[in-house]
Every structure is written in C-alpha cells, then in structure tokens.
Scaffold this motif. Structure first.
Motif, PDB file in Angstrom:
ATOM      1  N   GLY A  32      20.769 -12.016  -8.229  1.00  0.00           N
ATOM      2  CA  GLY A  32      21.149 -12.301  -9.605  1.00  0.00           C
ATOM      3  C   GLY A  32      20.303 -11.569 -10.625  1.00  0.00           C
ATOM      4  N   SER A  33      19.013 -11.362 -10.310  1.00  0.00           N
ATOM      5  CA  SER A  33      18.169 -10.700 -11.308  1.00  0.00           C
ATOM      6  C   SER A  33      16.988  -9.925 -10.719  1.00  0.00           C
ATOM      7  N   CYS A  34      16.296 -10.455  -9.728  1.00  0.00           N
ATOM      8  CA  CYS A  34      15.057  -9.828  -9.227  1.00  0.00           C
ATOM      9  C   CYS A  34      15.270  -8.401  -8.742  1.00  0.00           C
ATOM     10  N   PHE A  35      16.432  -8.164  -8.100  1.00  0.00           N
ATOM     11  CA  PHE A  35      16.671  -6.861  -7.475  1.00  0.00           C
ATOM     12  C   PHE A  35      16.677  -5.712  -8.483  1.00  0.00           C
ATOM     13  N   LEU A  36      16.987  -6.013  -9.741  1.00  0.00           N
ATOM     14  CA  LEU A  36      17.038  -4.956 -10.748  1.00  0.00           C
ATOM     15  C   LEU A  36      15.724  -4.192 -10.847  1.00  0.00           C
ATOM     16  N   CYS A  37      14.617  -4.891 -10.736  1.00  0.00           N
ATOM     17  CA  CYS A  37      13.300  -4.246 -10.835  1.00  0.00           C
ATOM     18  C   CYS A  37      12.576  -4.172  -9.494  1.00  0.00           C
ATOM     19  N   HIS A  38      12.700  -5.241  -8.707  1.00  0.00           N
ATOM     20  CA  HIS A  38      11.906  -5.337  -7.473  1.00  0.00           C
ATOM     21  C   HIS A  38      12.673  -4.954  -6.212  1.00  0.00           C
ATOM     22  N   GLY A  39      13.958  -4.684  -6.327  1.00  0.00           N
ATOM     23  CA  GLY A  39      14.762  -4.315  -5.175  1.00  0.00           C
ATOM     24  C   GLY A  39      15.186  -5.520  -4.355  1.00  0.00           C
ATOM     25  N   GLU A  40      16.280  -5.369  -3.624  1.00  0.00           N
ATOM     26  CA  GLU A  40      16.817  -6.463  -2.812  1.00  0.00           C
ATOM     27  C   GLU A  40      15.843  -6.893  -1.723  1.00  0.00           C
ATOM     28  N   GLU A  41      15.091  -5.945  -1.194  1.00  0.00           N
ATOM     29  CA  GLU A  41      14.152  -6.243  -0.110  1.00  0.00           C
ATOM     30  C   GLU A  41      12.708  -6.293  -0.609  1.00  0.00           C
ATOM     31  N   GLY A  42      12.506  -6.304  -1.912  1.00  0.00           N
ATOM     32  CA  GLY A  42      11.157  -6.319  -2.473  1.00  0.00           C
ATOM     33  C   GLY A  42      10.493  -4.966  -2.461  1.00  0.00           C
ATOM     34  N   GLU A  43      11.311  -3.904  -2.291  1.00  0.00           N
ATOM     35  CA  GLU A  43      10.776  -2.544  -2.190  1.00  0.00           C
ATOM     36  C   GLU A  43      10.508  -1.918  -3.560  1.00  0.00           C
ATOM     37  N   SER A  44      10.992  -2.498  -4.625  1.00  0.00           N
ATOM     38  CA  SER A  44      10.800  -2.084  -6.007  1.00  0.00           C
ATOM     39  C   SER A  44      11.552  -0.806  -6.344  1.00  0.00           C
ATOM     40  N   ALA A  45      12.168  -0.844  -7.486  1.00  0.00           N
ATOM     41  CA  ALA A  45      12.983   0.278  -7.943  1.00  0.00           C
ATOM     42  C   ALA A  45      12.160   1.359  -8.633  1.00  0.00           C
ATOM     43  N   SER A  46      10.940   1.037  -9.029  1.00  0.00           N
ATOM     44  CA  SER A  46      10.102   1.966  -9.785  1.00  0.00           C
ATOM     45  C   SER A  46       8.638   1.615  -9.572  1.00  0.00           C
ATOM     46  N   GLU A  47       7.768   2.591  -9.692  1.00  0.00           N
ATOM     47  CA  GLU A  47       6.329   2.347  -9.544  1.00  0.00           C
ATOM     48  C   GLU A  47       5.770   1.480 -10.660  1.00  0.00           C
ATOM     49  N   VAL A  48       6.537   1.262 -11.697  1.00  0.00           N
ATOM     50  CA  VAL A  48       6.115   0.378 -12.784  1.00  0.00           C
ATOM     51  C   VAL A  48       6.103  -1.077 -12.304  1.00  0.00           C
ATOM     52  N   PHE A  49       6.998  -1.392 -11.366  1.00  0.00           N
ATOM     53  CA  PHE A  49       7.143  -2.757 -10.878  1.00  0.00           C
ATOM     54  C   PHE A  49       6.497  -2.889  -9.506  1.00  0.00           C
ATOM     55  N   PRO A  50       5.806  -4.001  -9.237  1.00  0.00           N
ATOM     56  CA  PRO A  50       5.146  -4.133  -7.940  1.00  0.00           C
ATOM     57  C   PRO A  50       6.138  -4.325  -6.797  1.00  0.00           C
ATOM     58  N   LYS A  51       5.747  -3.834  -5.644  1.00  0.00           N
ATOM     59  CA  LYS A  51       6.485  -4.156  -4.423  1.00  0.00           C
ATOM     60  C   LYS A  51       6.147  -5.607  -4.085  1.00  0.00           C
ATOM     61  N   LEU A  52       7.159  -6.371  -3.756  1.00  0.00           N
ATOM     62  CA  LEU A  52       6.945  -7.769  -3.366  1.00  0.00           C
ATOM     63  C   LEU A  52       7.063  -7.958  -1.861  1.00  0.00           C
ATOM     64  N   ALA A  53       7.667  -7.014  -1.178  1.00  0.00           N
ATOM     65  CA  ALA A  53       7.841  -7.108   0.273  1.00  0.00           C
ATOM     66  C   ALA A  53       6.486  -7.227   0.953  1.00  0.00           C
ATOM     67  N   GLY A  54       6.364  -8.217   1.828  1.00  0.00           N
ATOM     68  CA  GLY A  54       5.140  -8.406   2.596  1.00  0.00           C
ATOM     69  C   GLY A  54       4.019  -9.093   1.844  1.00  0.00           C
ATOM     70  N   GLN A  55       4.239  -9.405   0.568  1.00  0.00           N
ATOM     71  CA  GLN A  55       3.215 -10.114  -0.198  1.00  0.00           C
ATOM     72  C   GLN A  55       3.171 -11.563   0.278  1.00  0.00           C
ATOM     73  N   HIS A  56       2.051 -12.224   0.134  1.00  0.00           N
ATOM     74  CA  HIS A  56       1.913 -13.612   0.575  1.00  0.00           C
ATOM     75  C   HIS A  56       2.826 -14.533  -0.236  1.00  0.00           C
ATOM     76  N   ALA A  57       3.517 -15.416   0.460  1.00  0.00           N
ATOM     77  CA  ALA A  57       4.471 -16.321  -0.189  1.00  0.00           C
ATOM     78  C   ALA A  57       3.795 -17.167  -1.261  1.00  0.00           C
ATOM     79  N   GLU A  58       2.625 -17.705  -0.947  1.00  0.00           N
ATOM     80  CA  GLU A  58       1.917 -18.562  -1.897  1.00  0.00           C
ATOM     81  C   GLU A  58       1.490 -17.781  -3.138  1.00  0.00           C
TER      82      GLU A  58
END
Length: 197
Positions: A32-58
């Motif tokens: 709905g919204s996160c994928f626009l900047c962070h990508g569907e898999e958390g890979e991030s669309a741009s170096e401006v936005f952090p990659k979320l893939a593999g980051q700690h859930a907490e």
C-alpha cells in the motif's frame, strides 16, 4: 499425556495461523505504501532510503513507533505511520527481517579499507571506539542496535552526520559522541566498508 500433546499441537497450529495472518497484513501495508521507497522486499528504491531487508524486527518496530510519536523526525515517515497500530509495526518488522539483504558492491576499495580499520579498531588517536563493539563483528547489530551490513553507504553516512549534529536523537545517545568524533573521511570510510559487509 495425549491431552497435553493435543493442546501443544493446537497451540502450534494457532501460532502458525496468527503468524501467517500477520505476514499477510504486513504485506498489504507494504504494497500500500512502504514499497514506494523501501521496495517490496525491503531492498529500497534509492540510496536515499534505507534497506529494511534483514534488519532486526524489534529495531524496525521501534523506529516506526519513534516516527509516529515524533521522537524521530521525518515528515514523510510520520505521515506514513500515523495510522499504524503497535501490532502492525511489529508485523512489518518481522516481514522485513525475514527478507534477505545482500551486500552492496564496494565502490571505493581503498576507502573501504580505511573503514574496515575504523570499524574493527576505532581510532586511538581521537578516542573513537570500534563500531564492532556495539554493532558486532559482522555489522549485524542487535534488536536494539541496527544492522549496518549491506546498508547503502550514502544512507549510513547521512545518519552519522545527523547523529554528529545531534539532529537524530531517538536512538542510542552514545552515537552522538561517537559520530561527533568522526571526521568526514572516517564517516565516508566506515559507510563504504559496512555497505559491502
């Protein structure tokens, strides 16, 4: 004994159903919204936005809560998380934590070599501690400290600058003094190194 085994099996099935429902809810939010900047898999669309893939859930859930409460400043993120519940934040954390996070290709090996030294040894001349002391020898972090391994160098460098200027105050206060002791070269070097971890 049979009743206990049946009860345990029922709890396992219920737990799996809840986990699947959380993942489905998280995926719906991501799409709905996160994928626009962070990508569907958390890979991030741009170096401006952090990659979320593999980051700690907490850690992800805490950052989302900090954006919502205003402890962490970012107008776009504050708007994005304004309607998220704590359960949804937790589900999003688990969703991204389960994704794989390949390292970046190091763009400047010489700079990364300086960063490697600082990451593991710090700088005894300026009193800078090693990054590995808190973020782990592989840059994998903990539930309360971010994974740095594989993160975009430019994003890490930007966050170090914010910590150094005390503009980012929602996380570990130790980072204020650490980042304030980093020269621009050291910031760039560490960021380049961790991106390739």
């Amino acid at each position: 004994m049979m009743k206990v085994a049946w009860l345990l099996a029922a709890l396992l099935v219920a737990g799996n159903s809840w986990a699947e429902a959380d993942q489905a809810r998280a995926k719906k939010i991501v799409m709905g919204s996160c994928f626009l900047c962070h990508g569907e898999e958390g890979e991030s669309a741009s170096e401006v936005f952090p990659k979320l893939a593999g980051q700690h859930a907490e850690y992800i859930a805490k950052q989302l809560e900090n954006f919502k409460s205003g402890k962490r400043k970012n107008t776009a993120m504050i708007d994005m998380v304004s309607r998220l519940t704590p359960e949804e934040m937790e589900a999003l954390g688990k969703y991204f934590a389960a994704k794989s996070a390949p390292p970046e290709t190091v763009k400047d090996p010489d700079l990364a070599a300086v960063g490697r030294y600082i990451f593991y040894k710090g700088n005894k001349f300026s009193g800078l501690p090693s990054c590995a002391t808190c973020h782990g020898k592989d840059g994998m972090g903990t539930a309360s400290l971010p994974r740095l391994a594989g993160q975009y160098a430019s994003y890490v460098q930007a966050q170090l600058k914010l910590f150094g200027k005390r503009e980012r105050t929602n996380d570990n206060a130790v980072m204020h003094s650490v980042a304030a002791n980093l020269s621009p070269l050291e910031m760039a070097a560490v960021a380049e190194y961790v991106s390739g971890q």
